[in-house]
Design an enzyme around this catalytic site. Structure first.
Site, mmCIF file in Angstrom:
data_model
loop_
_atom_site.group_PDB
_atom_site.id
_atom_site.type_symbol
_atom_site.label_atom_id
_atom_site.label_comp_id
_atom_site.label_asym_id
_atom_site.label_seq_id
_atom_site.Cartn_x
_atom_site.Cartn_y
_atom_site.Cartn_z
ATOM 1 N N CYS A 130 3.048 -4.636 6.667
ATOM 2 C CA CYS A 130 2.841 -4.527 5.221
ATOM 3 C C CYS A 130 4.126 -4.101 4.515
ATOM 4 C CB CYS A 130 1.736 -3.517 4.924
ATOM 5 S SG CYS A 130 0.118 -3.983 5.569
ATOM 6 N N HIS A 185 0.831 -1.200 0.000
ATOM 7 C CA HIS A 185 0.000 0.000 0.000
ATOM 8 C C HIS A 185 0.866 1.251 0.000
ATOM 9 C CE1 HIS A 185 0.910 0.819 4.233
ATOM 10 N NE2 HIS A 185 0.542 -0.427 4.558
#
Length: 405
Positions: free
Chosen positions: A158, A150
């Protein structure tokens, strides 16, 4: 919750991306929603130069230690070529796989991204869900959720990119789906699977897992085709074709299978060369460590001799009478000049080392040149900062002259 809370939301189709129709009634690019923005002129020029099409399939590779995310795209010839490399803005945890919810560890492994995993409404600008845990992770009881690639340059498990980067990566995925690709593969590695890196990390507890990932890495490296990934017996297998119509199940024994011969031969050849190179690097590192240990031992002995002489000088102890010379290991014989640089190097080199094994003794000639340099470096490291008198002073002056040799 492991990382990226609030990222996941429904994909809502690709909004029939074919209708992106960037020509929508004279719309300005800046007026388009972020998930519909077109590819930049520079990336479009690169796609053309590499003989690709805008909608050809993509594949993503991630390397933690190098902080790099690669996007590969299929050329008109049918093989993947590297289109762009992006610097990862942030990833979480250490090298190694994610194992449990909340460990803030970024995943490693092979993941499949389908249109429904694309998130145009992410709280982190744009995102796509890696699909962790996959069948391999689940077979080992590993847990976690909402693991993404992202934007927003902030990570709690992430792989975070800048907003500008994720817009381009997202658009490349969107266009590939528009061209008919049903899913694209993400290969997440701890580092590039080179002999140098494998030697560097050879003692890590994760090496069995990384060796398995390297098998998939090698399949892609030799074919430049997306490797077909299956899981059986709690392990990945690549480009495997099960016999007798059987299938692969993550926790079950692997069925009898075969890998196409041309791929098997190419992968086996690459792995043999990599293994040989890795062993050479490890052997070289071991020899280097042994030499460093030997020179540290020699330096300690020389330092002890110098300190002993210095203590005697400071205490005003007179040298032993000429008729009963004091013999110090590694020192010049009584009456012999000790201000000759060459002789001082000989003295320094004569200090005995710990006993060598037969293998070390056999390897010694090959290391002789490096030994000479180390001897000189050792001697120079022992030069006193201030002029001294007595025996220590003579050694110090001689070592000063060694520096000019």
């Amino acid at each position: 919750m492991t990382s990226c809370r609030g990222i996941l939301s429904s994909w809502r189709g690709l909004i029939a991306v074919a209708a992106i129709g960037l020509a929508v009634a004279g719309c300005q690019v800046s007026d388009l929603p972020k998930h519909l923005k077109p590819l930049s002129p520079s990336i479009m020029a690169k796609i053309k130069r590499l003989d690709m099409t805008t909608t050809s399939p993509i594949l993503v590779r991630i390397f933690k230690e190098e902080n790099e995310l690669e996007v590969w795209k299929k050329t008109r010839e049918g093989k993947f070529a590297l289109l762009e490399t992006y610097e990862i803005c942030a990833w979480s945890g250490d090298l190694g796989p994610k194992k449990v919810e909340g460990d803030r560890q970024s995943p490693e492994g092979f993941y499949t991204i389908r249109p429904a995993q694309m998130n145009p409404n992410s709280s982190y600008h744009l995102a796509f869900n890696l699909g962790y845990p996959n069948s391999y992770d689940a077979s080992l009881g590993r847990t976690g959720s909402f693991l993404m690639v992202h934007g927003d340059c902030s990570s709690r498990g992430c792989y975070a990119m800048t907003d500008e980067q994720i817009e381009e990566i997202y658009a490349l995925g969107r266009e590939a789906f528009r061209g008919g690709q049903r899913a694209f593969q993400v290969q997440a590695y701890p580092f590039r699977m080179t002999p140098e890196n494998l030697a560097k990390h050879h003692g890590d507890e994760n090496m069995p897992f990384w060796s398995m990932l390297k098998d998939g890495y090698d399949h892609f490296e030799v074919t430049h085709q997306e490797p077909q990934v299956a899981v059986c017996e709690h392990k990945y297998v690549f480009d495997a074709e099960a016999k007798d119509g059987k299938s692969f199940r993550a926790s079950d024994a692997c069925p009898e299978y075969q890998v196409p011969q041309d791929i098997w031969i190419a992968v086996a050849s690459k792995q043999r060369q990599d293994n040989e190179r890795t062993q050479q690097i490890l052997a070289s590192l071991e020899r280097k460590e042994k030499r460093e240990e030997d020179w540290e031992a020699r330096k300690a002995v020389i330092a002890g001799i110098i300190k002993g002489n210095s203590d005697k000088d400071a205490a005003g102890v007179s040298p032993a009478p000429a008729e009963t010379p004091q013999v110090i290991p590694g020192a010049a014989p009584a009456g012999e000049p000790t201000d000759d640089p060459a002789r001082m190097m000989e003295i320094a080199s004569s200090v005995p080392l710990p006993p060598q094994s037969p293998a070390d003794a056999a390897a010694a000639p090959a290391d002789a040149a490096e030994g000479d340099v180390a001897a000189k470096s050792t001697a120079l490291a022992l030069v006193p900062e201030e002029p001294q008198t007595g025996a220590i002073g003579r050694i110090g002056k001689a070592f000063d002259r060694v520096n000019s040799v």
